[in-house]
Design a protein around this motif. Structure first.
Motif, PDB file in Angstrom:
ATOM      1  N   LEU A   1      86.474   7.741  22.563  1.00  0.00           N
ATOM      2  CA  LEU A   1      85.471   6.759  21.821  1.00  0.00           C
ATOM      3  C   LEU A   1      85.499   5.281  21.928  1.00  0.00           C
ATOM      4  O   LEU A   1      84.056   4.753  22.555  1.00  0.00           O
ATOM      5  N   GLN A   2      87.194   4.546  22.100  1.00  0.00           N
ATOM      6  CA  GLN A   2      86.921   3.189  22.538  1.00  0.00           C
ATOM      7  C   GLN A   2      86.333   2.778  23.652  1.00  0.00           C
ATOM      8  O   GLN A   2      85.521   2.453  24.631  1.00  0.00           O
TER       9      GLN A   2
ATOM     10  N   ARG B   1      85.286  -1.650  14.047  1.00  0.00           N
ATOM     11  CA  ARG B   1      83.648  -1.194  15.377  1.00  0.00           C
ATOM     12  C   ARG B   1      83.217  -2.530  14.520  1.00  0.00           C
ATOM     13  O   ARG B   1      83.565  -2.832  13.550  1.00  0.00           O
ATOM     14  N   PRO B   2      82.177  -3.471  15.210  1.00  0.00           N
ATOM     15  CA  PRO B   2      81.497  -4.602  15.523  1.00  0.00           C
ATOM     16  C   PRO B   2      80.230  -3.955  13.586  1.00  0.00           C
ATOM     17  O   PRO B   2      79.366  -3.519  14.018  1.00  0.00           O
ATOM     18  N   TRP B   3      80.285  -4.561  13.475  1.00  0.00           N
ATOM     19  CA  TRP B   3      79.256  -5.239  11.635  1.00  0.00           C
ATOM     20  C   TRP B   3      78.470  -6.405  11.648  1.00  0.00           C
ATOM     21  O   TRP B   3      78.235  -7.160  12.480  1.00  0.00           O
TER      22      TRP B   3
ATOM     23  N   GLN C   1      82.993  -2.302  23.610  1.00  0.00           N
ATOM     24  CA  GLN C   1      83.481  -2.277  24.920  1.00  0.00           C
ATOM     25  C   GLN C   1      83.453  -4.489  24.841  1.00  0.00           C
ATOM     26  O   GLN C   1      82.176  -4.768  24.407  1.00  0.00           O
ATOM     27  N   PRO C   2      84.036  -5.277  25.339  1.00  0.00           N
ATOM     28  CA  PRO C   2      83.963  -7.044  25.849  1.00  0.00           C
ATOM     29  C   PRO C   2      82.672  -6.676  26.233  1.00  0.00           C
ATOM     30  O   PRO C   2      82.538  -5.998  27.449  1.00  0.00           O
ATOM     31  N   GLY C   3      81.824  -7.314  25.554  1.00  0.00           N
ATOM     32  CA  GLY C   3      80.534  -8.130  26.275  1.00  0.00           C
ATOM     33  C   GLY C   3      79.330  -7.005  25.955  1.00  0.00           C
ATOM     34  O   GLY C   3      78.738  -7.206  26.482  1.00  0.00           O
ATOM     35  N   GLY C   4      80.077  -5.415  25.336  1.00  0.00           N
ATOM     36  CA  GLY C   4      79.021  -4.130  25.405  1.00  0.00           C
ATOM     37  C   GLY C   4      77.457  -4.439  24.159  1.00  0.00           C
ATOM     38  O   GLY C   4      76.592  -4.216  25.148  1.00  0.00           O
TER      39      GLY C   4
END
Length: 161
Positions: free
Chosen positions: A75-76, A121-123, A83-86
């Motif tokens: 998943l990562q 995960r980003p929120w 991802q960095p900058g994803g």
């Protein structure tokens, strides 16, 4: 008398350029596979000359224990928003379309067919329509507050049938 001296020879295909495993696979996946390999070697060492039934069960136990970590690494690696900058500095709100900055990172624990998994995960939170969401959840097709994967939901349906 013509007898067999062993298993038939297998043709081995080799690539023209050898790539080290650490370069061919992402670090998170390599780390999980290394841990799995170490656990399987532990089984082999501690159950020397054991029965097939014992080795089969011990191997299955090790494999099951490794599955959630392997899924997490996949998943990562496969999810752009992790991802960095994803993802950009702002993303459009899925409800109203207003561009919203990252509010932070949140964890989510899911029960999957591979085991229980917690992911960061980003929120995002839209002040305009009060919608909170994670692009990762949208990618994975997870409904808000869902705690089981689609695979587990399918199992539950099969059990109820």
């Amino acid at each position: 008398m013509v007898g067999k001296t062993g298993p038939p020879a297998q043709q081995v295909w080799r690539s023209a350029r050898k790539i080290p495993l650490s370069e061919a696979l992402p670090g998170g996946i390599v780390a999980q596979l290394d841990a799995l390999g170490q656990a399987l070697m532990h089984v082999a060492r501690t159950h020397h000359d054991a029965t097939l039934a014992t080795l089969e069960q011990e191997t299955l136990t090790v494999m099951r224990a490794a599955m959630a970590g392997l899924l997490g690494a996949v998943l990562q690696t496969s999810t752009s928003s992790l991802q960095p900058g994803g993802i950009g500095r702002t993303v459009p709100c899925p409800r109203c379309g207003e561009r919203v900055p990252l509010a932070g990172w949140r964890s989510r624990t899911l029960t999957t067919v591979c085991g229980t998994l917690t992911v960061e995960r980003p929120w995002y939170h839209c002040a305009g329509c009060q919608q909170g969401w994670s692009p990762s959840d949208l990618t994975w097709d997870l409904a808000p507050r869902t705690r089981i994967s689609a695979g587990v939901a399918d199992w539950l349906v099969d059990l109820g049938a």
